[in-house]
Design a protein around this motif. Structure first.
Motif, short mmCIF file in Angstrom:
data_model
loop_
_atom_site.label_atom_id
_atom_site.label_comp_id
_atom_site.label_asym_id
_atom_site.label_seq_id
_atom_site.Cartn_x
_atom_site.Cartn_y
_atom_site.Cartn_z
N GLU A 246 8.88 13.11 1.77
CA GLU A 246 7.52 13.18 1.24
C GLU A 246 6.69 12.10 1.93
O GLU A 246 6.72 10.93 1.53
N PRO A 247 5.95 12.43 2.98
CA PRO A 247 5.20 11.43 3.74
C PRO A 247 4.16 10.71 2.88
O PRO A 247 3.58 11.30 1.96
N SER A 248 3.94 9.45 3.19
CA SER A 248 2.94 8.65 2.51
C SER A 248 1.54 9.05 2.97
O SER A 248 1.32 9.33 4.16
N ALA A 249 0.58 9.05 2.05
CA ALA A 249 -0.80 9.33 2.42
C ALA A 249 -1.37 8.23 3.31
O ALA A 249 -2.25 8.48 4.13
N GLN A 250 -0.86 7.01 3.15
CA GLN A 250 -1.34 5.88 3.95
C GLN A 250 -0.77 5.89 5.36
O GLN A 250 -1.43 5.47 6.30
N ASP A 251 0.47 6.36 5.49
CA ASP A 251 1.13 6.37 6.80
C ASP A 251 2.14 7.52 6.81
O ASP A 251 3.24 7.39 6.25
N PRO A 252 1.83 8.65 7.41
CA PRO A 252 2.72 9.81 7.38
C PRO A 252 4.04 9.61 8.12
O PRO A 252 4.93 10.46 8.01
N GLU B 231 0.81 -1.22 0.00
CA GLU B 231 0.00 0.00 0.00
C GLU B 231 0.85 1.27 0.00
O GLU B 231 0.35 2.36 -0.28
N GLY C 88 7.48 7.17 4.03
CA GLY C 88 7.30 7.84 2.74
C GLY C 88 8.60 7.88 1.97
O GLY C 88 9.61 7.27 2.37
#
Length: 268
Positions: A118-124, A9, A127
């Motif tokens: 760049e943090p992930s939208a699923q888990d900040p 994901e 990323g």
């Protein structure tokens, strides 16, 4: 187990991750890890007696309508099938994951207090890329020498852009191509951005505007550092389940450049 260490994901929507070749019912006892699914890596796996290869890069990112044996990628597929070797890849999901490529590169550089670039939208908390602090400020020249020492060797080496004697402390890193992250590294307040594959115009225009300075390694070298932690993680999880699994990291250099020849007789 790969999905536990590199959750799919976290992958970019354009990416390809997962089993590429092989029967999901096959038993696996010996895994070879590499960056690129190329013939030299396959031959390395054959020579080691591996029954699975895990690569960072996919074999077919944009699909194909042929796996002819006289095509380079088709030849890889035919060799894998004949030898009974499975092929699986973990690409941008491993870039972003806890303990993945970004964390491994940041650890090699010596960063602490790291956060995603760049943090992930699923888990900040994870990323693409990382930004953190060195234990103490050093000159750009000294940092470049440190980074060059911890990356695996390849012909192009490490390029350095910026004022060599200026002190730096906040460092952003991202394995692989980094053009698209130049603005993110600046917004993060980085003094230096360690990455790869920087093109002339984006790098030149970026440096004209000041920091972060640039350390540009090769795509292969900056991502290879993520393989040893993945190998250890797989072995540890297998042992916890009572399975016997041997993991090795390929020493085959799959960077496309074989030699660097200095050019011109004039030196500044």
């Amino acid at each position: 187990m790969v999905d536990e260490l590199a959750p799919r994901e976290l992958a970019a929507p354009w990416d390809s991750n997962g089993l590429i070749c092989g029967d999901p019912s096959w038993s696996v006892g010996h895994v070879l890890l590499a960056v690129d699914p190329v013939q030299d890596v396959v031959e390395d796996a054959v020579s080691r007696g591996a029954d699975m290869i895990i690569t960072h890069h996919p074999l077919y990112l944009r699909g194909t309508d042929s796996v002819r044996a006289d095509d380079a990628k088709g030849h890889v597929v035919h060799t894998l099938i004949r030898r009974g070797i499975a092929l699986l890849n973990a690409h941008t999901c491993l870039d972003a994951a806890h303990g993945g490529v970004a964390d491994a590169l940041a650890d090699q550089v010596g960063l602490r207090d790291m956060v995603p670039l760049e943090p992930s939208a699923q888990d900040p908390q994870v990323g693409i890329g990382r930004v953190g602090q060195l234990e103490r400020p050093v000159s750009l020249r000294d940092l470049a020498e440190r980074v060059a020492a911890v990356l695996p060797d390849s012909a192009p080496g490490l390029l350095v852009g910026g004022c060599l004697e200026e002190e730096v402390e906040t460092v952003a890193v991202s394995g692989g191509s980094g053009d698209s992250l130049l603005d993110a590294a600046r917004r993060a307040g980085a003094d230096v951005f360690v990455t790869a594959d920087l093109r002339h115009h984006p790098a030149s225009e970026h440096l004209e505007a000041g920091r972060p300075y640039l350390l540009c390694g090769t795509h292969w070298a900056t991502e290879w550092v993520g393989l040893p932690p993945l190998a250890r993680g797989l072995a540890q999880r297998a042992a916890a389940r009572g399975w016997r699994l041997e993991t090795e990291v390929s020493a085959v250099v799959t960077d496309p450049w074989a030699l660097r020849v200095p050019t011109g007789c004039w030196r500044p």
